[in-house]
Design a protein around this motif. Structure first.
Motif, mmCIF file in Angstrom:
data_model
loop_
_atom_site.group_PDB
_atom_site.id
_atom_site.type_symbol
_atom_site.label_atom_id
_atom_site.label_comp_id
_atom_site.label_asym_id
_atom_site.label_seq_id
_atom_site.Cartn_x
_atom_site.Cartn_y
_atom_site.Cartn_z
ATOM 1 N N ASP A 125 -74.939 -15.733 23.307
ATOM 2 C CA ASP A 125 -75.033 -16.808 24.047
ATOM 3 C C ASP A 125 -75.647 -16.713 25.576
ATOM 4 O OD1 ASP A 125 -73.685 -19.083 25.995
ATOM 5 O OD2 ASP A 125 -73.737 -19.976 24.046
ATOM 6 N N SER A 126 -76.482 -17.325 26.008
ATOM 7 C CA SER A 126 -77.182 -17.043 27.284
ATOM 8 C C SER A 126 -76.212 -17.471 28.426
ATOM 9 C CB SER A 126 -78.575 -17.760 27.266
ATOM 10 O OG SER A 126 -78.483 -18.902 27.068
ATOM 11 N N ASN A 127 -75.680 -18.719 28.030
ATOM 12 C CA ASN A 127 -74.745 -19.168 29.032
ATOM 13 C C ASN A 127 -73.746 -18.053 29.433
ATOM 14 O OD1 ASN A 127 -74.027 -21.100 30.997
ATOM 15 N ND2 ASN A 127 -72.944 -22.090 29.479
ATOM 16 N N LYS A 178 -70.864 -13.426 32.298
ATOM 17 C CA LYS A 178 -70.444 -11.988 32.362
ATOM 18 C C LYS A 178 -71.235 -11.178 33.403
ATOM 19 C CE LYS A 178 -71.009 -10.991 28.086
ATOM 20 N NZ LYS A 178 -71.171 -10.208 26.852
ATOM 21 N N TYR A 179 -72.438 -11.648 33.719
ATOM 22 C CA TYR A 179 -73.134 -10.859 34.659
ATOM 23 C C TYR A 179 -73.011 -11.253 35.998
ATOM 24 C CZ TYR A 179 -77.588 -9.076 36.930
ATOM 25 O OH TYR A 179 -78.500 -8.018 37.571
ATOM 26 N N CYS A 180 -72.429 -12.527 36.337
ATOM 27 C CA CYS A 180 -71.845 -13.062 37.527
ATOM 28 C C CYS A 180 -70.417 -12.073 37.864
ATOM 29 C CB CYS A 180 -71.635 -14.261 37.693
ATOM 30 S SG CYS A 180 -73.095 -15.398 37.774
ATOM 31 N N PHE A 181 -69.675 -11.933 36.900
ATOM 32 C CA PHE A 181 -68.322 -11.285 36.892
ATOM 33 C C PHE A 181 -68.679 -9.760 37.310
ATOM 34 C CE2 PHE A 181 -66.127 -14.881 35.815
ATOM 35 C CZ PHE A 181 -64.967 -14.578 36.350
ATOM 36 N N ARG A 210 -67.261 -22.972 35.523
ATOM 37 C CA ARG A 210 -68.388 -22.401 36.318
ATOM 38 C C ARG A 210 -68.411 -22.866 37.634
ATOM 39 N NH1 ARG A 210 -69.073 -24.007 31.211
ATOM 40 N NH2 ARG A 210 -70.599 -23.198 29.922
ATOM 41 N N ASN A 211 -67.151 -23.201 38.153
ATOM 42 C CA ASN A 211 -67.091 -23.572 39.713
ATOM 43 C C ASN A 211 -67.725 -22.626 40.880
ATOM 44 O OD1 ASN A 211 -65.001 -24.312 42.322
ATOM 45 N ND2 ASN A 211 -66.203 -25.915 41.319
ATOM 46 N N PHE A 212 -67.609 -21.232 40.357
ATOM 47 C CA PHE A 212 -67.975 -20.460 41.256
ATOM 48 C C PHE A 212 -69.487 -20.011 41.148
ATOM 49 C CE2 PHE A 212 -67.581 -18.181 37.049
ATOM 50 C CZ PHE A 212 -68.795 -17.483 36.906
ATOM 51 N N ILE A 213 -70.299 -20.829 40.546
ATOM 52 C CA ILE A 213 -71.752 -20.252 40.483
ATOM 53 C C ILE A 213 -72.214 -21.080 41.632
ATOM 54 C CG2 ILE A 213 -73.763 -20.747 39.017
ATOM 55 C CD1 ILE A 213 -72.250 -20.860 36.506
ATOM 56 N N THR A 214 -73.142 -20.409 42.275
ATOM 57 C CA THR A 214 -73.978 -20.959 43.685
ATOM 58 C C THR A 214 -75.419 -20.985 43.316
ATOM 59 O OG1 THR A 214 -74.308 -19.100 44.656
ATOM 60 C CG2 THR A 214 -72.223 -20.015 45.088
ATOM 61 N N PRO A 215 -76.307 -21.920 44.026
ATOM 62 C CA PRO A 215 -77.556 -21.833 43.869
ATOM 63 C C PRO A 215 -78.029 -20.287 44.121
ATOM 64 C CG PRO A 215 -76.854 -23.585 45.184
ATOM 65 C CD PRO A 215 -75.780 -22.744 44.939
ATOM 66 N N ASP A 263 -80.616 -15.121 42.319
ATOM 67 C CA ASP A 263 -80.621 -13.857 42.388
ATOM 68 C C ASP A 263 -80.243 -13.277 40.950
ATOM 69 O OD1 ASP A 263 -80.924 -13.909 44.986
ATOM 70 O OD2 ASP A 263 -78.986 -13.389 45.317
ATOM 71 N N TYR A 264 -79.583 -13.755 39.884
ATOM 72 C CA TYR A 264 -79.381 -13.245 38.750
ATOM 73 C C TYR A 264 -80.019 -13.722 37.363
ATOM 74 C CZ TYR A 264 -75.086 -11.890 41.291
ATOM 75 O OH TYR A 264 -74.225 -11.540 42.761
ATOM 76 N N SER A 265 -80.673 -14.854 37.500
ATOM 77 C CA SER A 265 -81.161 -15.551 36.440
ATOM 78 C C SER A 265 -82.250 -14.635 35.816
ATOM 79 C CB SER A 265 -81.686 -16.896 36.492
ATOM 80 O OG SER A 265 -80.736 -17.698 36.798
#
Length: 198
Positions: free
Chosen positions: A20-22, A27-30, A64-69, A74-76
């Protein structure tokens, strides 16, 4: 004047691609930032909310509250590059086959708009619809393209293009896609682990 068109609808995660891409972005963020770990209580609270009210948007946003622009910027690209390797071998050929048959081929996914369009940019869909996220607050939904909202997304696209859609076939791996599957003349259910037709 409205034009009647035959449409084939594809889901993405679990249907054209394993995993699942989402979730992969999550996971990548963590793995690459301390910020998600600081928001772990929110993630856990959102997970409880998912159990209590699976259809809700609020718990999705809390998780998802931790996700920033900046995270999105940077990660997409890395997540997209890695996730493209999960695509099932038959996917691109099947999309091309449906197009060659004269059908309008659309992808409708619940995953966010900062992932999905690029994940399928090489597959030449006539339209790609996904969840619309707030660019300034990318954890917030402007439109959750999930469940019955997939039908709404299809109707909006058809209206904008002055089409009367005749959904001849729909591909999915999930019972949550029943609203879109029920309007299709043929339902193609995919095993999300193997990519094979159920």
């Amino acid at each position: 004047m409205l034009t009647k068109v035959n449409v084939v609808v594809f889901d993405f995660d679990g249907t054209l691609s394993a995993s699942d891409s989402n979730w992969e972005f999550f996971k990548y963020c963590f793995k690459h930032s301390i910020r998600p770990w600081l928001f772990l209580p929110c993630v856990l609270a959102g997970a409880i909310g998912a159990i209590l009210n699976h259809n809700g948007i609020w718990w999705r946003e809390i998780i998802r509250n931790f996700i920033t622009p900046k995270m999105v910027r940077d990660y997409s690209a890395d997540v997209i590059k890695a996730h493209k390797q999960n695509r099932f071998g038959w996917a691109a050929a099947q999309v091309a086959k449906e197009k060659k048959a004269g059908n309008k081929v659309v992808l409708i996914s619940a995953s966010p708009d900062y992932l999905v369009p690029e994940l399928v940019s090489d597959m030449k869909f006539d339209a790609v619809m996904s969840s619309k996220m707030d660019k300034e607050k990318p954890y917030k939904y402007k439109f959750l393209c999930w469940g019955k909202n997939k039908v709404i997304a299809l109707d909006r696209w058809a209206t904008e293009n002055k089409y009367i859609p005749n959904v001849v076939r729909a591909y999915s791996d999930s019972k949550h896609d029943m609203p879109i599957m029920e309007i299709a003349k043929e339902q193609v259910w995919i095993n999300r682990k193997t990519g094979l037709r159920k």
